[in-house]
Design a protein around this motif. Structure first.
Motif, PDB file in Angstrom:
ATOM      1  N   GLN A  98       0.824  -1.204   0.000  1.00 35.82           N
ATOM      2  CA  GLN A  98       0.000   0.000   0.000  1.00 35.82           C
ATOM      3  C   GLN A  98       0.858   1.254   0.000  1.00 35.82           C
ATOM      4  O   GLN A  98       0.500   2.267  -0.611  1.00 35.82           O
ATOM      5  N   ASP A 107      -5.416   3.645  -4.449  1.00 38.77           N
ATOM      6  CA  ASP A 107      -5.871   2.933  -3.261  1.00 38.77           C
ATOM      7  C   ASP A 107      -6.532   1.625  -3.683  1.00 38.77           C
ATOM      8  O   ASP A 107      -6.422   1.204  -4.843  1.00 38.77           O
ATOM      9  N   ALA A 108      -7.229   0.986  -2.749  1.00 37.52           N
ATOM     10  CA  ALA A 108      -7.810  -0.332  -3.022  1.00 37.52           C
ATOM     11  C   ALA A 108      -8.834  -0.303  -4.153  1.00 37.52           C
ATOM     12  O   ALA A 108      -9.126  -1.340  -4.758  1.00 37.52           O
ATOM     13  N   SER A 109      -9.390   0.862  -4.443  1.00 42.43           N
ATOM     14  CA  SER A 109     -10.393   0.931  -5.511  1.00 42.43           C
ATOM     15  C   SER A 109      -9.785   0.616  -6.874  1.00 42.43           C
ATOM     16  O   SER A 109     -10.517   0.267  -7.814  1.00 42.43           O
ATOM     17  N   GLU A 112     -10.557  -2.891  -7.734  1.00 42.63           N
ATOM     18  CA  GLU A 112     -11.985  -3.082  -7.999  1.00 42.63           C
ATOM     19  C   GLU A 112     -12.363  -2.564  -9.384  1.00 42.63           C
ATOM     20  O   GLU A 112     -13.101  -3.223 -10.127  1.00 42.63           O
ATOM     21  N   LEU A 118      -4.691  -8.852  -6.874  1.00 43.93           N
ATOM     22  CA  LEU A 118      -3.391  -8.706  -6.249  1.00 43.93           C
ATOM     23  C   LEU A 118      -2.565  -9.964  -6.510  1.00 43.93           C
ATOM     24  O   LEU A 118      -3.090 -11.087  -6.418  1.00 43.93           O
ATOM     25  N   TYR A 199      -0.250  -5.649  -8.942  1.00 42.54           N
ATOM     26  CA  TYR A 199      -1.350  -6.153  -9.771  1.00 42.54           C
ATOM     27  C   TYR A 199      -0.886  -6.705 -11.113  1.00 42.54           C
ATOM     28  O   TYR A 199      -1.715  -7.116 -11.922  1.00 42.54           O
TER      29      TYR A 199
END
Length: 274
Positions: A98, A107-109, A112, A118, A199
Motif C-alpha cells: 500500500q 488505493d484499493a479501488s 476493484e 493482487l 497487480y
C-alpha cells in the motif's frame, strides 16, 4: 550448482541469486572476485544494489552499509529453507504494498475498477534461460519448463521466440512508473500500459513478454510477425494464453506480446522431456 538447478530465492526486501549470474553486472573488480567465490549473491530489490555474498555460513559485505540493511536475516533464512527443505514456493506477504500504491495516488479501488487481482511474489523462481538482453529469466518452475518446450517447438517450425521479460518484483514495477513519471507521463497514461505495483501478472512468475528477433519489444506491430501467428495457433498447447486482447475488461492496451501460463491448461509434453 548446475544451471538447471539455478533458482532465485525471494524475500520481502532482498533477493538471492546464483552469484555467477550477478558477476557480469558487478561494477568493481573486488565485487566480481567475491561473486566468483560464493554460491549466492544478495541484492537489494528496490534498486538492484549488490549487498553481500553468502556461502551458506558467512556473509561477505559488498556494501559498506550492510550492518544497517533491512531484510538480510529474512533472506538468509529463505536461502537456508530453500536448500534444506525444498518443496513448492509460497507467496510472500504483501506488507508494504500500500505504501508503494500511495506514492502513485492509488488505493484499493484500483483493483476493484480494473478487475485485476493482487499478485504476491513467490518465494522461489527457477532459471528459464536468458532474455533478449542476456538477463537471467526467472519463472515458476512449471512455467519455465513450458516456456523451454514452447521455444524448442517454435524453433522446429523455423520460428524464433525470445523473452523480453518474465518475473518482476513489486519494487521493479514501481520503478517502471517512476521512470515514466520522470519522462512526463501521468499515472493514468501509464496504467493503460502497465498494471499498478502488486497487480501485474509478472509478479507471480507465470507471465512473459515475448518477442522475436528484428521486432521492437512490446509493440503492437508484433501481431504482424510469423512469431505471433505461431503463438496464436500453438501457445495453448503449452499452457500459455494472451492476457490482454483488444477490448479487454481491465483497461490495459492490447498487448499481443504478453502471455501467461495457466496451470489448468493442457501441457504439450511431460516434464521428463525438458
Amino acid at each position: 550448482m548446475h544451471a538447471l538447478d539455478w533458482h532465485l530465492v525471494n524475500s520481502p526486501h532482498v533477493e538471492a541469486l546464483p552469484a555467477r549470474l550477478l558477476r557480469p553486472r558487478a561494477r568493481a573488480n573486488a565485487d566480481a572476485r567475491a561473486l566468483a567465490q560464493a554460491p549466492w549473491g544478495l541484492r537489494r530489490k528496490s534498486d538492484g544494489r549488490f549487498l553481500a555474498t553468502y556461502d551458506g555460513c558467512r556473509l561477505h559485505a559488498l556494501w559498506h552499509g550492510l550492518a544497517r540493511e533491512p531484510g538480510l536475516a529474512e533472506a538468509i533464512a529463505a536461502i537456508d529453507a530453500s536448500c534444506t527443505h525444498g518443496g513448492p514456493p509460497w507467496p510472500l506477504p504483501l506488507a508494504g504494498l500500500q505504501e508503494r500504491l500511495d506514492t502513485l495516488g492509488l488505493d484499493a479501488s484500483y483493483g476493484e475498477t480494473s478487475g485485476l487481482a493482487l499478485v504476491p511474489e513467490p518465494s522461489r523462481l527457477e532459471f528459464a534461460g536468458y532474455d533478449r538482453y542476456r538477463r537471467p529469466l526467472w519463472l515458476l518452475e512449471p512455467a519455465a519448463r513450458a516456456w523451454r518446450r514452447m521455444q524448442r517447438a517454435a524453433r522446429a517450425d523455423d520460428i524464433v521466440l525470445d523473452a523480453i521479460s518474465g518475473y518482476r518484483s513489486h519494487d521493479y514495477q514501481l520503478g517502471i512508473f517512476e521512470r515514466k513519471l520522470a519522462r512526463g507521463q501521468s499515472v493514468q497514461e501509464i496504467l493503460a500500459v502497465n498494471a499498478a505495483p502488486g497487480y501485474s501478472e509478472h509478479h507471480g512468475g507465470l507471465a512473459m513478454d515475448i518477442g522475436t528477433p528484428g521486432e521492437a519489444p512490446a509493440e503492437e506491430s508484433f501481431e504482424a510477425t510469423p512469431a505471433f501467428h505461431w503463438l496464436r495457433d500453438q501457445a495453448g498447447r503449452f499452457g500459455f494464453r494472451m492476457s490482454y486482447p483488444r477490448d479487454n475488461p481491465h483497461g490495459i492496451t492490447y498487448e499481443p506480446w504478453h502471455w501467461c501460463w495457466h496451470p489448468a491448461a493442457p501441457a504439450a509434453a511431460s516434464p521428463a522431456s525438458v
